[in-house]
Design an enzyme around this catalytic site. Structure first.
Site, short mmCIF file in Angstrom:
data_model
loop_
_atom_site.label_atom_id
_atom_site.label_comp_id
_atom_site.label_asym_id
_atom_site.label_seq_id
_atom_site.Cartn_x
_atom_site.Cartn_y
_atom_site.Cartn_z
N ASP A 162 0.87 -1.16 0.00
CA ASP A 162 0.00 0.00 0.00
C ASP A 162 0.92 1.22 0.00
O ASP A 162 2.10 1.13 0.36
CB ASP A 162 -0.88 -0.04 1.25
CG ASP A 162 -1.67 1.25 1.43
OD1 ASP A 162 -2.31 1.67 0.46
OD2 ASP A 162 -1.62 1.83 2.53
N ASP A 204 -6.84 -2.06 3.63
CA ASP A 204 -5.83 -3.06 3.24
C ASP A 204 -6.15 -4.45 3.78
O ASP A 204 -5.59 -5.44 3.31
CB ASP A 204 -4.43 -2.65 3.75
CG ASP A 204 -3.97 -1.33 3.17
OD1 ASP A 204 -4.22 -1.10 1.97
OD2 ASP A 204 -3.37 -0.53 3.90
#
Length: 637
Positions: free
Chosen positions: A338, A538
């Site tokens: 990420d 996430d």
């Protein structure tokens, strides 16, 4: 005049050392050493005083073999299964029965030493767990608003309580500093040796040690919810879960032990009938076979090495939930990151504001900062910091709804507001579109704010790449691993960060479900995939990846619960370190298994062609067990 006799300091030191010595922890090794001493004395005396020598041999057998014989008997009674421990004890008794007392004693001695080394590896892992459990203090100083303090059990603390921590004291719960400045020693949590500077607004953890200043801390997580408590649970879980290959070996062991006992029985009975061996020779060869064919080294090939690797990681501030994950990491092909809070510092700053219509910058900032004040997102923190720096105070917001990957919706002063990324807005006029394109071309993150469906203004933010990110990418590429970035941010911003860090693949403008889809596609295209993230959005991708990494320092609780590996200190360089260790573990296990099987094969063959005697068989077999354990212990470094 009577002189006072002062105690000898050397004697006092010795007695203090003996008193503090962990006798229980070292019991197995002490028993092995005593066994070895008794064997040596018995061997030295057996020609002149055979009776006493036999008594010493028996004592050596009992002292050296008691722990493993008890373990084997317990397995037999509880699970009705034979294991290696019982096999070795039977072999030693068999050797003594045909007059080879010394050889049987050597078998027990070396087996006891190898068992003590295995216990040492387990104790190192347990030691990390015990040291964590001991970190949390039993009492806390509860601080009242009128400035009074009361000592209370740490277990009674709850979220929202204020506690006072004086210099040199341990912090009793996770919390946020409300007053005071100090340095805090966090090595036990993060693996970082240098104290971390803390001030008002900084987060602190239970079990860490306060430095030179007094602190007033608001409790955010207490009891079982603290980072230390979660670390304890994770280490316990990692120690209890073993990789599939270890499970297979344990299943094979049960069948193998029975097969060895059956073949030993046949070797006792058949050679005198078919090969003209004497009964004594046949019994002797059967005992050698029982020793050398036992899978001790094979059984010890994996678990000591695995526990050593997990213990190593814990000392570095890396929590591994399962041994299986280390096996996965050894074959890693792609690692996806990420962006915000992972590749970047997660502390974006507002750089530009552009109001539209009749809105002023101050009015627009107050509305957006008030709404974002209810969110935990890094962008929300950026608005709060910018508003505070410009003297703008947030106001009350009626309600707030989060739309992961898109933005937030809220009721503010009787109007419906939506704050989010440009793609979340179906319509944008030309002026808005030009500003968005301009700021995105500069690598900035753009946020739009709309009141009752009409765009009221836009903001530009910029985040800084972590200083170690580029070096981490280089390290991963050296290991032959492809690096990808999966982000919900716009492409221009993502590409600017990716170019600076040297990332191979960039995927931008992603919703949480699109991150999951891309993880699956990367897995199908390249092979084993790991995902690194820190936010709520996430968590699905972390769960779908072969191995999920959560950045523990700033990571959300959901990401921490979902991930397989937790980086307690947000140091990206720990990721290639862990992958190197996983690959080394894989090499060590392969070395151990091949070596163990080779030694068993050679010793069995040598026995059948009469090139093997019992002492050499004992040394060869048990020596190989000790070598594979020592090879695994290298991972403690």
């Amino acid at each position: 005049m009577q002189m006072e006799v002062l105690p000898d300091k050397r004697h006092a030191t010795v007695f203090t050392w003996l008193h503090n010595w962990d006798w229980k922890r070292h019991m197995e090794m002490m028993a092995a050493v005593i066994c070895g001493v008794l064997l040596f004395v018995a061997w030295w005396m057996q020609k002149e005083r055979l009776g006493l020598a036999l008594a010493l041999f028996i004592a050596a057998y009992v002292i050296g073999g008691f722990a493993k014989a008890k373990e084997g008997a317990a397995t037999l009674i509880r699970e009705r299964e034979l294991d290696v421990n019982l096999l070795m004890f039977v072999a030693a008794i068999g050797a003594a029965a045909i007059g080879y007392w010394l050889e049987g004693g050597m078998l027990i001695f070396i087996f006891a030493v190898s068992g003590a080394l295995e216990s040492y590896t387990l104790a190192k892992s347990e030691g990390d767990l015990s040291s964590l459990i001991k970190l949390k203090p039993e009492q806390a100083r509860l601080w009242t608003e009128d400035g009074e303090e009361h000592l209370v059990p740490a277990g009674q603390l709850k979220q929202g309580d204020l506690i006072l921590v004086k210099p040199g004291e341990r912090i009793a719960a996770d919390g946020m500093i409300r007053k005071g400045v100090s340095s805090v020693h966090e090595a036990a949590i993060t693996g970082e040796a240098m104290p971390a500077e803390k001030k008002e607004g900084s987060e602190v953890y239970a079990g860490t040690t306060n430095g030179e200043g007094s602190l007033i801390i608001e409790v955010t997580r207490a009891g079982d919810q603290s980072v230390v408590a979660r670390m304890v649970r994770l280490i316990e879980q990692a120690r209890s879960e073993v990789p599939p290959v270890q499970t297979k070996i344990e299943r094979i062991e049960k069948i193998y032990v029975k097969a060895v006992l059956l073949l030993t029985g046949l070797l006792m009975l058949l050679p005198p009938v078919f090969f003209d061996w004497s009964w004594k020779e046949s019994l002797y060869r059967a005992m050698i076979f029982l020793v050398v064919a036992s899978p001790c080294a094979l059984v010890a090939s994996i678990l000591p090495a695995l526990l050593a690797a997990i213990s190593n990681g814990a000392r570095q501030g890396i929590l591994i939930k399962s041994g299986k994950q280390l096996t996965n990491l050894a074959g890693l092909k792609v690692i996806a990151f990420d962006k915000t809070g992972t590749f970047t510092a997660g502390r974006p700053q507002v750089t530009d504001i552009r109001p539209f219509g009749e809105w002023s910058e101050t009015e627009l900032l107050q509305a957006v900062a008030s709404i974002e004040g209810l969110s935990e997102h890094p962008i929300a923190r950026a608005f709060a910091e910018y508003a505070a720096a410009n003297g703008v105070k947030p106001e009350k917001v009626e309600s707030l709804t989060a739309h992961p990957g898109k933005g937030i919706e809220a009721e503010y002063k009787g109007s419906r507001w939506f704050i989010g990324k440009p793609r979340a807005f179906s319509e944008q006029n030309r002026e808005v579109g030009e500003i968005v394109r301009k700021w995105e071309d500069e690598g900035k993150t753009v946020i739009l704010a709309a009141k009752d469906g009409e765009i009221a203004g836009c903001f530009a933010l910029r985040d800084q790449i972590r200083p170690e990110a580029a070096e981490m990418v280089r390290e991963l590429k050296k290991q032959g691993i492809l690096v990808a970035m999966l982000t919900g941010d716009q492409r221009k911003t993502a590409e600017a960060i990716a170019e600076e860090a040297g990332v191979d693949l960039v995927f931008a403008d992603l919703l949480p479900e699109e991150k999951v889809r891309l993880v699956e596609e990367l897995k199908e295209t390249y092979g084993e995939v790991a995902m690194v993230g820190d936010g709520v959005n996430d968590a699905p991708a972390l769960a779908r990846a072969g191995t999920g990494f959560a950045m523990g320092g700033e990571g959300t609780d959901l990401a921490l619960e979902t991930a397989d590996v937790i980086m307690m200190k947000d140091d990206l360089l720990k990721i290639p370190y862990l992958i190197r260790m996983a690959k080394k573990l894989n090499r060590v296990v392969k070395q151990n298994v091949i070596f163990a099987l080779s030694v068993i094969g050679l010793l069995v063959a040598a026995n059948f062609i009469h090139w093997m005697n019992l002492p050499f068989g004992v040394v060869g077999h048990e020596g190989s067990t000790i070598l594979v354990i020592l090879n695994g212990l290298r991972l403690l470094k």
